[in-house]
Design an enzyme around this catalytic site. Structure first.
Site, mmCIF file in Angstrom:
data_model
loop_
_atom_site.group_PDB
_atom_site.id
_atom_site.type_symbol
_atom_site.label_atom_id
_atom_site.label_comp_id
_atom_site.label_asym_id
_atom_site.label_seq_id
_atom_site.Cartn_x
_atom_site.Cartn_y
_atom_site.Cartn_z
ATOM 1 N N LYS A 20 0.812 -1.224 0.000
ATOM 2 C CA LYS A 20 0.000 0.000 0.000
ATOM 3 C C LYS A 20 0.844 1.272 0.000
ATOM 4 O O LYS A 20 0.578 2.209 -0.759
ATOM 5 C CB LYS A 20 -0.935 0.014 1.218
ATOM 6 C CG LYS A 20 -2.018 -1.035 1.204
ATOM 7 C CD LYS A 20 -2.974 -0.867 2.376
ATOM 8 C CE LYS A 20 -2.312 -1.030 3.730
ATOM 9 N NZ LYS A 20 -1.779 -2.390 3.956
ATOM 10 N N THR A 21 1.875 1.307 0.853
ATOM 11 C CA THR A 21 2.680 2.525 0.955
ATOM 12 C C THR A 21 3.398 2.818 -0.359
ATOM 13 O O THR A 21 3.376 3.952 -0.851
ATOM 14 C CB THR A 21 3.691 2.401 2.104
ATOM 15 O OG1 THR A 21 2.981 2.235 3.339
ATOM 16 C CG2 THR A 21 4.567 3.636 2.199
ATOM 17 N N GLU A 43 -3.493 6.062 1.406
ATOM 18 C CA GLU A 43 -3.253 4.699 1.869
ATOM 19 C C GLU A 43 -4.299 4.394 2.943
ATOM 20 O O GLU A 43 -4.396 5.111 3.945
ATOM 21 C CB GLU A 43 -1.847 4.590 2.443
ATOM 22 C CG GLU A 43 -1.527 3.238 3.016
ATOM 23 C CD GLU A 43 -0.090 3.135 3.521
ATOM 24 O OE1 GLU A 43 0.194 2.171 4.267
ATOM 25 O OE2 GLU A 43 0.742 4.004 3.179
#
Length: 477
Positions: free
Chosen positions: A134-135, A177
Site C-alpha cells: 500500500k505505501t 493509503e
C-alpha cells in the site's frame, strides 16, 4: 527535485473560525500526515506522543505544537487553546484519561478513520487497499500524478522523498493509503479503490487493530470496494475478483492475459525493471521502475493505470516513476559499506519477505539479510512461512522478536525460524541477538559483491544506518 507543496504557517499564526484538532500519537506515520494535511487546510493542530522522534521534531519545526507523554491535562489544561476535536486511533483504549477528559468536556472524539473518510469524500479520491504494497503503491500513484501535472493531495504511510513528507496538498485528486489494521476502514469508500492483494495479515488475537478471522477481514475489503465508485484490482492475485463481486465498475492490472492494464516484455536488471504497458490491447508506452522485484513492477503499473484513468499524460508519469527511489523503509538505499550495498526494508510478513529477497536476488549480488521478526502473535502464526521465505537469501542473521507491546508467548522464539531453515538445508542462517556482534560481523566481512538488507517492522532499521555511519537518512515507522 523535491516537491514541497506543504507551505507551513508560522507558529504564531491565528486561525479565526477554524477548528482546533488535537491528535493523540501525532508522532506516528499516519497521524503526522493527518497533522500536516489539517494544518495546510488552515486548522489549528496540536498533538502528543509517548516519546520524541524525528517526526515529532519535524512537526514542531513546522509550527505544530507537540507535547511528549499522554495526560488528561492536554485536554483540560488547554495548553494550546481550546480543543474542538480530539483524534485517536482505535488502538487507544476508550478508558484512556485523555479520551475520558474529552468526553466529559463535551469535546468531539473522532476516530482517525472518520477523519480519513471526511478527506476521501471531499472530492475525487483514490484509496489504496490490500495487505501488501500500500505505501509504495500510494507513493507511486501520487508521484505519477504529480509528474503528469495533476497536482494530487496525498496521505501516505511513509516519507516520499519527492515531497519531503508523508503528505502532499494539491488541487486533487486525493490519494490515500487505507490501512486495514483499523477495522473501521470497511465503512469507507473512494471514487477509485486500488486493490493490491488480500492475505491474512492483522488477523487473530485480541488486539484492537486485529481482525478475528481472515474471512471477516476480507469481507471488510469487499465492503470498501462496494462503497467505492470503481475498483482497480490486481489480476495476478487470486481471489480478488470474488471479493469485488459487489463493485459498481471493475478494472484490472497485472501480467495476467485478461488484465485491462498489462505489464509486458519485462526487462529486469540489477537496479530495476523496464517494461511496456498496454490497455485493453493497445500500447500506452514504455515504463521503468527503479526498484527491483516483480512486485514493484505491479505497483508501478497500478500507478500508471490510475494516471491513465485520471487523464494524465503517460510519458510524463512514466518519467516520474522511473526517477522514483521509493518511500522510506521500502527498499530504501541507505548507502554502502566496504562496497556492499546497504538496503533497509519494512518487510515483516512472509509474502513481503519473499518479495524483498527476490528483489535482492535481482541485483545479482550475494544476498545478506538481517531479519527481525515482528510481534509474538504474528511469529506464532507464520514462522514456518517466514523461514521458507528467507531460504533464497545467501545469509540470514536473526534478531530477537520485536514485541511491539505484546506479551511474550511461551515457546515462540526467533530460533523457530533458524531451526526450520537449518533443517531444510540452509547453511548460512544464524540466531544473533547481540546487535554489536551483528555490526562486527558485517563490518569485517562486507564486500563489493554483497547486498545487505535490514528487514522487519521493528527497529532493525537502526542497524542499516549504523553500518553506513553518521548522516544516513531515514525515518522509522
Amino acid at each position: 527535485m523535491t516537491d514541497s507543496p506543504l507551505s507551513q504557517p508560522t507558529p504564531d499564526t491565528t486561525y479565526p473560525g477554524q477548528p482546533h484538532y488535537h491528535l493523540m500519537g501525532i508522532g506516528g506515520i499516519g497521524m503526522s500526515a493527518f497533522a500536516r494535511l489539517l494544518r495546510a487546510r488552515g486548522a489549528q493542530v496540536s498533538g502528543c506522543d509517548e516519546s520524541k522522534s524525528e517526526l515529532t521534531a519535524q512537526l514542531q519545526a513546522e509550527g505544530i505544537a507537540v507535547d511528549i507523554g499522554h495526560a488528561a491535562a492536554h485536554v483540560t489544561g488547554q495548553l494550546h487553546g481550546k480543543i474542538d476535536v480530539l483524534v485517536a486511533s482505535e488502538a487507544v483504549p476508550k478508558s484512556h484519561p485523555e479520551l475520558v477528559a474529552a468526553r466529559e468536556a463535551g469535546i468531539e472524539v473522532r476516530p482517525r478513520m472518520a477523519l480519513l473518510d471526511e478527506l476521501l469524500r471531499a472530492g475525487p479520491s483514490i484509496g489504496v487497499i490490500g495487505t501488501h504494497g500500500k505505501t509504495t503503491t500510494t507513493s507511486m500513484i501520487a508521484v505519477a500524478l504529480a509528474g503528469a501535472g495533476l497536482d494530487p493531495s496525498a496521505f501516505v504511510g511513509g516519507i516520499v522523498p519527492e515531497f519531503g513528507s508523508n503528505a502532499r496538498v494539491g488541487a486533487g485528486p486525493f490519494v490515500a493509503e487505507v490501512d486495514e489494521s483499523d477495522r473501521a476502514f470497511a465503512e469507507l469508500g473512494s471514487q477509485t479503490a486500488v486493490f493490491t492483494n488480500a492475505e491474512d495479515d492483522h488477523v487473530g488475537g485480541n488486539q484492537a487493530t486485529y481482525w478475528a478471522t481472515v474471512e471477516e477481514q476480507h469481507a471488510g475489503f469487499a465492503r470498501y470496494v462496494a462503497q467505492s465508485d470503481r475498483v482497480l484490482l490486481c489480476a495476478d492475485w487470486p481471489g480478488l475478483d470474488e471479493l469485488c463481486a459487489g463493485a459498481k465498475e471493475i478494472l484490472s492490472y497485472g501480467q495476467a492475459q485478461d488484465a485491462d492494464y498489462r505489464a509486458v516484455n519485462l526487462r529486469p536488471d540489477p537496479d530495476g525493471t523496464s517494461f511496456n504497458v498496454t490497455f485493453q490491447g493497445a500500447t500506452l508506452g514504455e515504463a521503468r521502475v527503479g526498484l527491483p522485484g516483480v512486485h514493484n513492477v505491479l505497483n508501478a503499473l497500478a500507478a500508471l493505470a490510475v494516471n491513465h484513468l485520471y487523464g494524465g499524460e503517460f510519458e510524463a508519469a512514466a518519467a516520474a516513476l522511473a526517477a522514483f527511489g521509493g518511500p522510506g523503509r521500502r527498499w530504501q538505499r541507505i548507502g554502502t559499506l566496504n562496497g556492499a550495498l546497504v538496503i533497509d526494508d519494512y518487510a515483516h510478513n512472509a509474502t513481503k519477505v519473499a518479495a524483498a529477497v527476490q528483489a535482492a536476488r535481482q541485483t545479482g549480488r550475494r544476498v545478506r539479510v538481517v531479519f527481525q521478526p515482528h510481534r509474538y502473535l504474528r511469529t506464532q502464526q507464520s514462522w514456518p512461512r517466514l523461514a521458507d521465505a528467507l531460504m533464497d537469501a545467501d545469509e540470514v542473521l536473526l534478531l530477537d522478536i520485536a514485541a511491539a507491546s505484546e506479551t511474550p508467548i511461551e515457546g515462540i522464539h526467533a530460533t523457530l525460524i533458524s531451526e526450520r531453515m537449518t533443517g531444510n538445508g540452509h547453511t548460512g542462517v544464524s540466531y544473533l541477538p547481540d546487535r554489536t556482534e551483528v555490526l562486527r560481523q558485517l563490518r569485517t566481512s562486507a564486500a563489493p559483491g554483497d547486498v545487505i538488507v535490514t528487514m522487519g517492522a521493528g527497529d532493525v532499521w537502526k542497524l542499516a544506518r549504523e553500518l553506513v555511519g553518521p548522516g544516513a537518512a531515514g525515518v522509522s515507522k
